[in-house]
Design an enzyme around this catalytic site. Structure first.
Site, PDB file in Angstrom:
ATOM      1  N   ASN A  61       0.990  -1.113  -0.394  1.00  0.00           N
ATOM      2  CA  ASN A  61      -0.301   0.062  -0.570  1.00  0.00           C
ATOM      3  C   ASN A  61       1.106   1.189  -0.356  1.00  0.00           C
ATOM      4  OD1 ASN A  61       0.546  -0.861   2.584  1.00  0.00           O
ATOM      5  ND2 ASN A  61      -0.849   0.607   3.233  1.00  0.00           N
ATOM      6  N   GLU A  63       0.584   6.026   0.037  1.00  0.00           N
ATOM      7  CA  GLU A  63      -0.390   6.294   0.906  1.00  0.00           C
ATOM      8  C   GLU A  63       0.235   7.974   0.282  1.00  0.00           C
ATOM      9  OE1 GLU A  63      -0.628   6.135   5.123  1.00  0.00           O
ATOM     10  OE2 GLU A  63      -2.433   3.518   4.768  1.00  0.00           O
ATOM     11  N   CYS A  72      -4.198   0.391  -2.027  1.00  0.00           N
ATOM     12  CA  CYS A  72      -4.110  -1.136  -1.724  1.00  0.00           C
ATOM     13  C   CYS A  72      -3.055  -1.364  -2.297  1.00  0.00           C
ATOM     14  CB  CYS A  72      -5.479  -1.559  -1.668  1.00  0.00           C
ATOM     15  SG  CYS A  72      -6.729  -0.559  -0.726  1.00  0.00           S
ATOM     16  N   GLU A  74      -3.080  -4.358  -3.319  1.00  0.00           N
ATOM     17  CA  GLU A  74      -3.371  -5.524  -3.779  1.00  0.00           C
ATOM     18  C   GLU A  74      -4.192  -4.843  -5.183  1.00  0.00           C
ATOM     19  OE1 GLU A  74      -4.474  -5.075  -1.247  1.00  0.00           O
ATOM     20  OE2 GLU A  74      -5.818  -6.773   0.121  1.00  0.00           O
ATOM     21  N   CYS A 112     -10.292  -5.464   0.211  1.00  0.00           N
ATOM     22  CA  CYS A 112     -11.217  -4.564   0.093  1.00  0.00           C
ATOM     23  C   CYS A 112     -12.136  -4.558  -0.583  1.00  0.00           C
ATOM     24  CB  CYS A 112     -10.701  -2.939   0.160  1.00  0.00           C
ATOM     25  SG  CYS A 112     -10.134  -2.199  -0.863  1.00  0.00           S
ATOM     26  N   CYS A 115     -10.301  -3.640  -4.562  1.00  0.00           N
ATOM     27  CA  CYS A 115      -9.166  -4.444  -4.944  1.00  0.00           C
ATOM     28  C   CYS A 115     -10.290  -6.041  -5.400  1.00  0.00           C
ATOM     29  CB  CYS A 115      -8.030  -4.299  -3.731  1.00  0.00           C
ATOM     30  SG  CYS A 115      -7.675  -3.133  -3.599  1.00  0.00           S
TER      31      CYS A 115
END
Ligand code: THU
Length: 157
Positions: A61, A63, A72, A74, A112, A115
């Site tokens: 991930n 940010e 993310c 993934e 999530c 993803c």
């Protein structure tokens, strides 16, 4: 009218019960958590995708101060995998995470919704199931496909 229940198949396993290929993919995902950039959440996620050309591509991930701009693990992994090896098909993805205490999470985390949707498209492209391996300290969950993670998925493409 009738009521229906949708169930998803999942295997719960311990690390030493897995094949060497799966263990290696988990190792890669765990290592990828070290390359996460998560100064805001301090939640470090790593993902490793095994391709049918034998390569493994990892992501973590990333940010951003403009929070929604972050990505993310993934999606960073699957977008990079297809950008780097557009001809290769996905075979499996492993996901691992470290919490704010720096330790691997005890219970596996699960991708999530966004993803899952992104990964589903690469599973469709692959034309076969992409196994999903969710690693935690206490247990590992293995799902036979991305589709299994996303009941009632949007698949109009
Ligand atoms: N995150 C992932 O990378 N993958 C997931 O499956 C769940 C959440 C990231 C997003 C954000 O950087 C941090 O974890 C906290 O939500």
């Amino acid at each position: 009218m009738k009521e229906a229940t949708i169930t998803i198949p999942v295997i719960e396993a311990q690390y030493d019960e897995l094949t060497e290929t799966d263990r290696r993919l988990i190792d890669e995902a765990r290592q990828a958590t070290e390359r996460s950039y998560a100064p805001y959440s301090r939640f470090h996620v790593g993902a490793a995708i095994l391709l049918d050309n034998g390569e493994t591509v990892t992501g973590a991930n990333q940010e951003n101060a403009a929070y929604p701009s972050g990505t993310c693990a993934e999606r960073s992994a699957c977008y990079y995998a297809h950008a780097r090896y557009p001809e290769a098909r996905f075979m499996a993805i492993a996901i691992a995470a470290r919490g704010t205490d720096g330790l691997e999470v005890a219970e596996p985390i699960s991708p999530c919704g966004a993803c899952r949707q992104a990964l589903l498209e690469y599973e469709t492209l692959a034309g076969r199931n992409v196994r999903v391996i969710l690693a935690g300290r206490d247990r590992i969950y293995i799902l036979p496909s991305v589709r299994a993670t996303l009941p009632l998925a949007f698949t109009e493409f």
